[in-house]
Design a protein around this motif. Sequence first.
Motif, PDB file in Angstrom:
ATOM      1  N   LEU A  42       4.121  42.041  -4.878  1.00  0.00           N
ATOM      2  CA  LEU A  42       4.523  40.634  -4.819  1.00  0.00           C
ATOM      3  C   LEU A  42       6.034  40.465  -4.597  1.00  0.00           C
ATOM      4  CD1 LEU A  42       3.935  37.575  -5.310  1.00  0.00           C
ATOM      5  CD2 LEU A  42       4.365  38.031  -7.730  1.00  0.00           C
ATOM      6  N   TYR A  43       6.823  41.152  -5.414  1.00  0.00           N
ATOM      7  CA  TYR A  43       8.262  40.875  -5.379  1.00  0.00           C
ATOM      8  C   TYR A  43       8.949  41.257  -4.056  1.00  0.00           C
ATOM      9  CZ  TYR A  43       8.667  38.744  -9.901  1.00  0.00           C
ATOM     10  OH  TYR A  43       8.567  37.850 -10.939  1.00  0.00           O
ATOM     11  N   PRO A  44       8.605  42.402  -3.459  1.00  0.00           N
ATOM     12  CA  PRO A  44       9.209  42.663  -2.145  1.00  0.00           C
ATOM     13  C   PRO A  44       8.877  41.580  -1.113  1.00  0.00           C
ATOM     14  CG  PRO A  44       8.389  44.709  -3.058  1.00  0.00           C
ATOM     15  CD  PRO A  44       7.918  43.604  -3.975  1.00  0.00           C
ATOM     16  N   LEU A  46       8.319  38.370  -1.885  1.00  0.00           N
ATOM     17  CA  LEU A  46       9.159  37.217  -2.251  1.00  0.00           C
ATOM     18  C   LEU A  46      10.599  37.419  -1.755  1.00  0.00           C
ATOM     19  CD1 LEU A  46       7.962  36.592  -5.941  1.00  0.00           C
ATOM     20  CD2 LEU A  46       7.447  35.174  -3.939  1.00  0.00           C
ATOM     21  N   MET A  47      11.082  38.644  -1.926  1.00  0.00           N
ATOM     22  CA  MET A  47      12.459  38.941  -1.497  1.00  0.00           C
ATOM     23  C   MET A  47      12.608  38.712   0.007  1.00  0.00           C
ATOM     24  SD  MET A  47      12.796  42.450  -3.705  1.00  0.00           S
ATOM     25  CE  MET A  47      14.337  43.048  -3.074  1.00  0.00           C
ATOM     26  N   LYS A  50      12.509  35.045   0.957  1.00  0.00           N
ATOM     27  CA  LYS A  50      13.759  34.344   0.637  1.00  0.00           C
ATOM     28  C   LYS A  50      14.839  34.671   1.662  1.00  0.00           C
ATOM     29  CE  LYS A  50      16.970  32.844  -2.674  1.00  0.00           C
ATOM     30  NZ  LYS A  50      17.637  33.079  -3.941  1.00  0.00           N
ATOM     31  N   LEU A  55      11.658  30.803   1.469  1.00  0.00           N
ATOM     32  CA  LEU A  55      11.452  30.617   0.025  1.00  0.00           C
ATOM     33  C   LEU A  55      12.771  30.225  -0.625  1.00  0.00           C
ATOM     34  CD1 LEU A  55       9.065  31.384  -2.084  1.00  0.00           C
ATOM     35  CD2 LEU A  55      10.517  33.332  -2.593  1.00  0.00           C
ATOM     36  N   TYR A  73       9.937  29.895  -8.046  1.00  0.00           N
ATOM     37  CA  TYR A  73       9.892  30.010  -6.585  1.00  0.00           C
ATOM     38  C   TYR A  73       9.060  28.885  -5.980  1.00  0.00           C
ATOM     39  CZ  TYR A  73      10.743  34.653  -8.403  1.00  0.00           C
ATOM     40  OH  TYR A  73      11.232  35.701  -9.133  1.00  0.00           O
TER      41      TYR A  73
ATOM     42  N   TRP B  27      16.171  40.034  -8.552  1.00  0.00           N
ATOM     43  CA  TRP B  27      14.708  40.086  -8.562  1.00  0.00           C
ATOM     44  C   TRP B  27      14.199  40.958  -9.694  1.00  0.00           C
ATOM     45  CZ3 TRP B  27      12.341  36.706  -5.496  1.00  0.00           C
ATOM     46  CH2 TRP B  27      13.128  36.137  -4.476  1.00  0.00           C
ATOM     47  N   MET B  31      11.897  39.996 -12.898  1.00  0.00           N
ATOM     48  CA  MET B  31      10.695  40.708 -13.350  1.00  0.00           C
ATOM     49  C   MET B  31      10.777  41.014 -14.845  1.00  0.00           C
ATOM     50  SD  MET B  31      10.030  43.311 -10.176  1.00  0.00           S
ATOM     51  CE  MET B  31       8.368  43.820 -10.639  1.00  0.00           C
ATOM     52  N   VAL B  54      10.051  47.824  -6.338  1.00  0.00           N
ATOM     53  CA  VAL B  54      11.055  46.809  -5.992  1.00  0.00           C
ATOM     54  C   VAL B  54      12.415  47.477  -5.764  1.00  0.00           C
ATOM     55  CG1 VAL B  54      12.301  44.792  -6.889  1.00  0.00           C
ATOM     56  CG2 VAL B  54       9.826  44.950  -7.146  1.00  0.00           C
ATOM     57  N   ALA B  57      12.221  49.251  -2.429  1.00  0.00           N
ATOM     58  CA  ALA B  57      12.286  48.268  -1.335  1.00  0.00           C
ATOM     59  C   ALA B  57      13.717  47.771  -1.161  1.00  0.00           C
ATOM     60  CB  ALA B  57      11.341  47.095  -1.620  1.00  0.00           C
TER      61      ALA B  57
END
Lengths: 106, 130
Positions: A42-44, A46-47, A50, A55, A73, B27, B31, B54, B57
């Motif tokens: 999910l977070y990558p 979202l990053m 954005k 976003l 978000y 980020w 989390m 994360v 990435a």
Amino acid sequence: MARKPNTSRQTEALLSTFLERPVEWRHGYDLSRDVGLQSGTLYPILMRLKEQGWLESQWEEQPPPGRPPRHFYRLTSAGRENARAQLADPRPSTIATATRLKGAAS
Amino acid sequence: MSFRQEEELDPMQRLALALCPVRGREWLAAMFAELAVIGGVKERARWLLGMPRVIIASVLESASRELSLRLRVALTLSLLAAAVCLISGLAEVELVQEDDWLLVASGALAATFIVLTRSALRRIYTTPLS
């Protein structure tokens, strides 16, 4: 040939979830449960959304005592337009994946 | 943007944030903040398991932005040339006559590689968010 951005099944499932309540601010954990994605997936996404301007995010201004502020978000207006355009003609696999992910989450 | 004060972070959070390039720290902090509302050991563990992804990435994204194509070519050529020079020098395989200079060249190219890599890493980990 370069891959089109934001066309992965997971990204489209996330965009579809955002569009269900387009102006509402959402938390990461809620999104993770609603979309059925692990945090590391999910977070990558979202990053990336954005960075592309799809976003917007903000920190909770007044969290309850004893709890750290959470990050909210939602799609920008451009992000909503782009997402709607992209999902307007979805591939069958996208629908199937979104349904499966949501089924797994519930 | 509202990160928690550094003194409020536990050692694991400090380590994770230190490993993460500047670009991804907000980020990662988000989390960690979510952990406060996640119940159950399993759920929390699953959430934590996403953090390395994360960080990776963020590293990959930052590296690809910081390392321009020209710099990447220079890095790769330096590393390859250093390896060839070193191997041929140590194996005493004569690529050319009087090839002692290959050992010297390998040192210089390896140093170039290290300097370029170090400067890229410094930018990735210290460049403030724009």
